[in-house]
Design a protein around this motif. Structure first.
Motif, short mmCIF file in Angstrom:
data_model
loop_
_atom_site.label_atom_id
_atom_site.label_comp_id
_atom_site.label_asym_id
_atom_site.label_seq_id
_atom_site.Cartn_x
_atom_site.Cartn_y
_atom_site.Cartn_z
N ALA A 246 0.82 -1.21 0.00
CA ALA A 246 0.00 0.00 0.00
C ALA A 246 0.85 1.25 0.00
O ALA A 246 2.01 1.23 0.43
N THR A 247 0.26 2.34 -0.51
CA THR A 247 0.87 3.64 -0.25
C THR A 247 0.02 4.30 0.83
O THR A 247 -1.19 4.13 0.87
N VAL A 248 0.69 5.01 1.71
CA VAL A 248 -0.01 5.58 2.86
C VAL A 248 -0.14 7.08 2.69
O VAL A 248 0.82 7.75 2.34
N GLU A 249 -1.34 7.57 2.90
CA GLU A 249 -1.52 9.03 2.93
C GLU A 249 -2.09 9.37 4.29
O GLU A 249 -2.92 8.65 4.82
N ILE A 250 -1.63 10.49 4.83
CA ILE A 250 -2.19 10.94 6.11
C ILE A 250 -3.16 12.08 5.79
O ILE A 250 -2.77 13.06 5.16
N ARG A 259 -3.77 3.06 0.37
CA ARG A 259 -4.24 2.78 -0.99
C ARG A 259 -3.56 1.49 -1.47
O ARG A 259 -2.35 1.49 -1.74
N CYS A 260 -4.34 0.40 -1.55
CA CYS A 260 -3.80 -0.86 -2.04
C CYS A 260 -4.41 -1.07 -3.42
O CYS A 260 -5.50 -1.64 -3.51
N GLY A 261 -3.76 -0.60 -4.44
CA GLY A 261 -4.39 -0.62 -5.77
C GLY A 261 -5.65 0.22 -5.71
O GLY A 261 -5.59 1.39 -5.29
N GLU A 262 -6.79 -0.36 -6.05
CA GLU A 262 -8.03 0.40 -6.03
C GLU A 262 -8.71 0.36 -4.67
O GLU A 262 -9.68 1.07 -4.42
N LEU A 263 -8.22 -0.51 -3.83
CA LEU A 263 -8.82 -0.66 -2.51
C LEU A 263 -8.24 0.40 -1.56
O LEU A 263 -7.03 0.57 -1.49
N VAL A 264 -9.13 1.10 -0.86
CA VAL A 264 -8.65 2.09 0.11
C VAL A 264 -9.11 1.68 1.50
O VAL A 264 -10.28 1.38 1.72
N LEU A 265 -8.15 1.64 2.43
CA LEU A 265 -8.48 1.23 3.80
C LEU A 265 -8.09 2.34 4.77
O LEU A 265 -7.16 3.11 4.52
N ILE A 266 -8.80 2.39 5.88
CA ILE A 266 -8.45 3.36 6.92
C ILE A 266 -7.85 2.60 8.09
O ILE A 266 -8.35 1.53 8.46
N SER A 267 -6.76 3.13 8.63
CA SER A 267 -6.09 2.44 9.73
C SER A 267 -5.90 3.40 10.90
O SER A 267 -5.75 4.61 10.70
N THR A 268 -5.90 2.87 12.10
CA THR A 268 -5.63 3.72 13.26
C THR A 268 -4.14 3.75 13.60
O THR A 268 -3.74 4.36 14.57
N ALA A 269 -3.33 3.06 12.79
CA ALA A 269 -1.88 3.04 13.04
C ALA A 269 -1.35 4.46 13.12
O ALA A 269 -1.73 5.31 12.30
N GLU A 270 -0.51 4.73 14.11
CA GLU A 270 0.01 6.08 14.26
C GLU A 270 1.23 6.27 13.38
O GLU A 270 2.17 5.49 13.42
N LEU A 271 1.18 7.31 12.56
CA LEU A 271 2.26 7.55 11.61
C LEU A 271 2.68 8.99 11.66
O LEU A 271 1.90 9.87 12.01
N LYS A 272 3.94 9.21 11.29
CA LYS A 272 4.39 10.59 11.14
C LYS A 272 3.84 11.12 9.82
O LYS A 272 3.60 10.33 8.89
N GLY A 274 3.44 12.68 6.10
CA GLY A 274 4.23 12.39 4.91
C GLY A 274 3.69 11.14 4.25
O GLY A 274 2.85 10.45 4.79
N ASN A 275 4.19 10.87 3.06
CA ASN A 275 3.75 9.68 2.34
C ASN A 275 4.71 8.53 2.59
O ASN A 275 5.91 8.73 2.67
N HIS A 276 4.18 7.35 2.72
CA HIS A 276 5.01 6.18 2.98
C HIS A 276 4.59 5.05 2.06
O HIS A 276 3.47 5.02 1.58
N LEU A 277 5.51 4.11 1.89
CA LEU A 277 5.14 2.83 1.29
C LEU A 277 5.02 1.85 2.43
O LEU A 277 5.82 1.88 3.35
N ALA A 278 4.01 1.01 2.38
CA ALA A 278 3.82 0.11 3.52
C ALA A 278 3.25 -1.21 3.07
O ALA A 278 2.80 -1.35 1.93
N THR A 279 3.34 -2.18 3.95
CA THR A 279 2.64 -3.43 3.74
C THR A 279 1.55 -3.52 4.81
O THR A 279 1.82 -3.31 5.98
N VAL A 280 0.33 -3.79 4.34
CA VAL A 280 -0.81 -3.85 5.24
C VAL A 280 -1.01 -5.30 5.66
O VAL A 280 -0.86 -6.20 4.85
N ARG A 281 -1.32 -5.50 6.94
CA ARG A 281 -1.51 -6.85 7.44
C ARG A 281 -2.85 -6.92 8.16
O ARG A 281 -3.10 -6.14 9.09
N ILE A 282 -3.72 -7.79 7.69
CA ILE A 282 -5.04 -7.95 8.34
C ILE A 282 -5.28 -9.44 8.56
O ILE A 282 -5.21 -10.24 7.62
N ALA A 283 -5.56 -9.83 9.77
CA ALA A 283 -5.86 -11.24 10.06
C ALA A 283 -7.25 -11.57 9.53
O ALA A 283 -8.18 -10.78 9.71
N PRO A 284 -7.45 -12.72 8.87
CA PRO A 284 -8.77 -13.09 8.34
C PRO A 284 -9.84 -13.14 9.43
O PRO A 284 -11.01 -12.87 9.16
#
Lengths: 362, 223
Positions: A246-250, A259-272, A274-284
């Motif tokens: 994913a790319t991360v936007e604050i 933004r994971c391709g066309e899928l957009v998710l909201i996370s409560t993860a605390e970030l500084k 700026g834009n970041h590249l990230a890997t999203v992890r969600i347990a089924p």
């Protein structure tokens, strides 16, 4: 998920077919590793470390064969056993194993030659792993994370043909782990050195590996993709996990939008900011499925999707859903029946923002 | 306090004999220490017991054994009894267990997995030993060498049996003290030599203790 990185040169393909003595049991392990980064998964005590040490030449297999490209490193039938110092296979040990009587610089340089080219290579590694400020320190003054970074640099500096990582992050806490993992990604992407990475942490392995091996009680399975491995294993053997790049936007409220391709998710993860590249992890197990009208609900991530497959998973089911990305959701058999889930069914999936975890790739 | 020519001679012989005996047993002592520090192998307990014998046997028995092996009735045809070399060998043999013990503790305190790491980095067995295990065990080995030297300096029973007390050749400080104590009116001279011996021994033990502390702090930092 990232695309598969095949090895650039056939000369680096590592293949083995071994019978190994692991103390209380023996294992047979056969595989051909031809991707840039392979993960080796298995419960503790299954013999992962023994397999790694056998490849490096530190323990002798009961019988079998190991080769890199055309070069045979071990062949019990032909009586070939190349000593570890001639194999050029680097190992990053769980505990680092830095030489305590040498400075960081000397530790790193020990495996490299004095040629200008090799010296330049060391400089490059030191830069990449941000070790310049530590070069004159002694190992006992370093933190756990720093030690592992130095050990990684030392392993790379000898220009190995293969790099074996033996649970290098298991001694670190999760915060430090997240800081070291991006370095492993850098190494994988920057150098043309294939990696075999052992861990019992599935997310860590999916994050850095192209394909995975699974060492069960007596047998090695793979290499194959994580999903294949997961669905062919017995429930409970491998942790089920969704991993997305994913790319991360604050946004203005300080909220992370992924933004994971066309899928957009909201996370409560605390970030500084700026834009970041990230890997999203969600347990089924953190993903809920709905087929009806939702009404008022606090869950922020509601995504439309279509069921593509349903896998029985012990007493529950893993439901594969195409929701602009392929996601796995876990629900009980009763729920599956009650909701009438089947292939082609339109559903809404619900993920709490607090269930969306992140690894940052720097 | 000034020394007579005979006293000076005994002192020089003592130092020469002790240094020579330490030099003779240094390599076998470190090697045996290393061997005994390895994971248990067949016969290790026996070797351990045999090399520790000189520590518990009466020195005079050690001297007699050496006389049998390397004297006029030597089965090897080597007769070096009653020579400077014999004094050095006698001192070395009684000091050897101390060197072996200290070296063994030194090697045992080194994480043997470091050698594995060294092997994967391109060092062969010998290089891994020389560059990793040996330097890490060095303070303990040095401690063992000093103990061995000190023990050899004080050796009496084995020396007098195997090497005699020949002035100018094998009459070391302890032998001279013994001689003075036997002679009428030699008490005062003996006392001076005793004091002097005690000082040398104290200095050796202090150095040894300092090295031991260094080993402990280094090993503590390793974990």
């Amino acid at each position: 998920m990232k695309s598969m990185n095949s090895l650039k040169s056939l000369n680096s393909v590592l293949s083995f077919d071994l019978q190994l003595d692991c103390g209380d049991h023996s294992i047979s392990a056969a595989a051909t590793l031809d991707t840039a980064s392979t993960g080796l998964l298995g419960p503790s005590g299954s013999g992962k470390t023994t397999l790694l040490h056998a490849i490096a030449g530190l323990v002798s297999p009961l019988r079998g064969r190991i080769q890199i490209g055309e070069e045979v490193l071990f062949d019990s039938a032909a009586g070939i056993d190349v000593p570890p110092e001639k194999r050029r296979i680097a190992v990053l040990f769980q505990d680092g194993r830095l030489f305590p009587h040498w400075s960081v610089r000397r530790n790193i340089e020990i495996g490299s030659s004095a040629t200008t080219e090799d010296q330049q290579f060391v400089v490059e590694i030191v830069q990449l792993l941000e070790l310049a400020p530590l070069l004159n320190r002694m190992p006992d003054t370093l933190s756990g994370g720093e030690k592992q970074r130095v050990a990684l640099a030392r392993a790379l500096a000898m220009k190995p043909r293969w790099l074996l990582l033996d649970e290098p992050l298991s001694a670190l806490d999760s915060r430090l782990k997240k800081r070291i993992l991006p370095f492993l990604i850098r190494i994988r992407d920057h150098f043309d050195i294939p990696i075999l990475h052992v861990s019992h942490d599935v997310s860590e392995l999916i994050y850095v590996s192209d394909t995975l091996l699974h060492l069960t009680d007596h047998q090695l399975v793979g290499p194959s993709s994580y999903q294949e491995l997961l669905l062919s294993s017995c429930p409970g053997q491998i942790e089920a996990m969704n991993m997305l790049s994913a790319t991360v936007e604050i946004n203005d409220h300080g909220e992370a939008r992924l933004r994971c391709g066309e899928l957009v998710l909201i996370s409560t993860a605390e970030l500084k900011p700026g834009n970041h590249l990230a890997t999203v992890r969600i347990a089924p197990s953190e993903i809920a499925i709905s087929t009806g009208n939702l009404g008022n609900i606090s869950i922020r991530n509601r995504i439309q999707g279509t069921v593509t497959r349903i896998h029985p998973w012990g007493r529950s089911c893993l439901v594969e859903i195409d929701a602009k990305q392929r996601l796995l959701a876990e629900c009980t058999e009763e729920s599956c029946q009650k909701l009438g889930l089947e292939k082609g069914r339109e559903v809404t999936i619900l993920i709490k923002a607090s269930a969306v975890h992140l690894f940052l790739n720097r | 306090m000034s020394f007579s020519a005979a006293e000076m001679e005994a002192l020089i012989i003592s130092l020469r004999v002790a240094l020579l005996s330490t030099a003779i047993v240094a390599i076998p002592g470190v090697f045996l220490g290393w061997l005994l520090a390895k994971p248990p192998w067949r016969g290790r307990a026996l070797v351990d017991a045999v090399v520790m014998l000189p520590l518990v046997l009466p020195p005079v028995v050690v001297g007699w054994g050496l006389l049998m092996l390397l004297g006029s009735r030597s089965p090897f045809g080597i007769d070096i009894a009653f020579s400077g070399l014999a004094a050095a060998i006698a001192g070395g043999v009684v000091g050897l267990p101390l060197l072996i013990r200290a070296s063994r503790i030194g090697f045992e305190s080194v994480d043997s997995r470091l050698e594995d790491a060294a092997r994967t980095l391109g060092m062969n067995r010998l290089q891994a030993f020389a560059k990793i295990s040996l330097p890490l065990a060095a303070p303990a080995i040095a401690q063992g060498l000093i103990l061995c030297l000190a023990r050899s300096l004080g050796e009496f029973g084995a020396t007098i049996t195997f090497a005699g007390a020949i002035p100018g050749s094998t009459r070391t400080l302890p032998l001279m003290i013994h001689e003075q104590l036997q002679a009428p009116g030699g008490d005062q001279l003996a006392m001076r030599l005793v004091l002097f011996s005690a000082l040398i021994s104290l200095a050796a033990m202090a150095t040894s203790e300092w090295l031991a502390r260094k080993v402990r702090s280094r090993n503590g930092a390793q974990r």
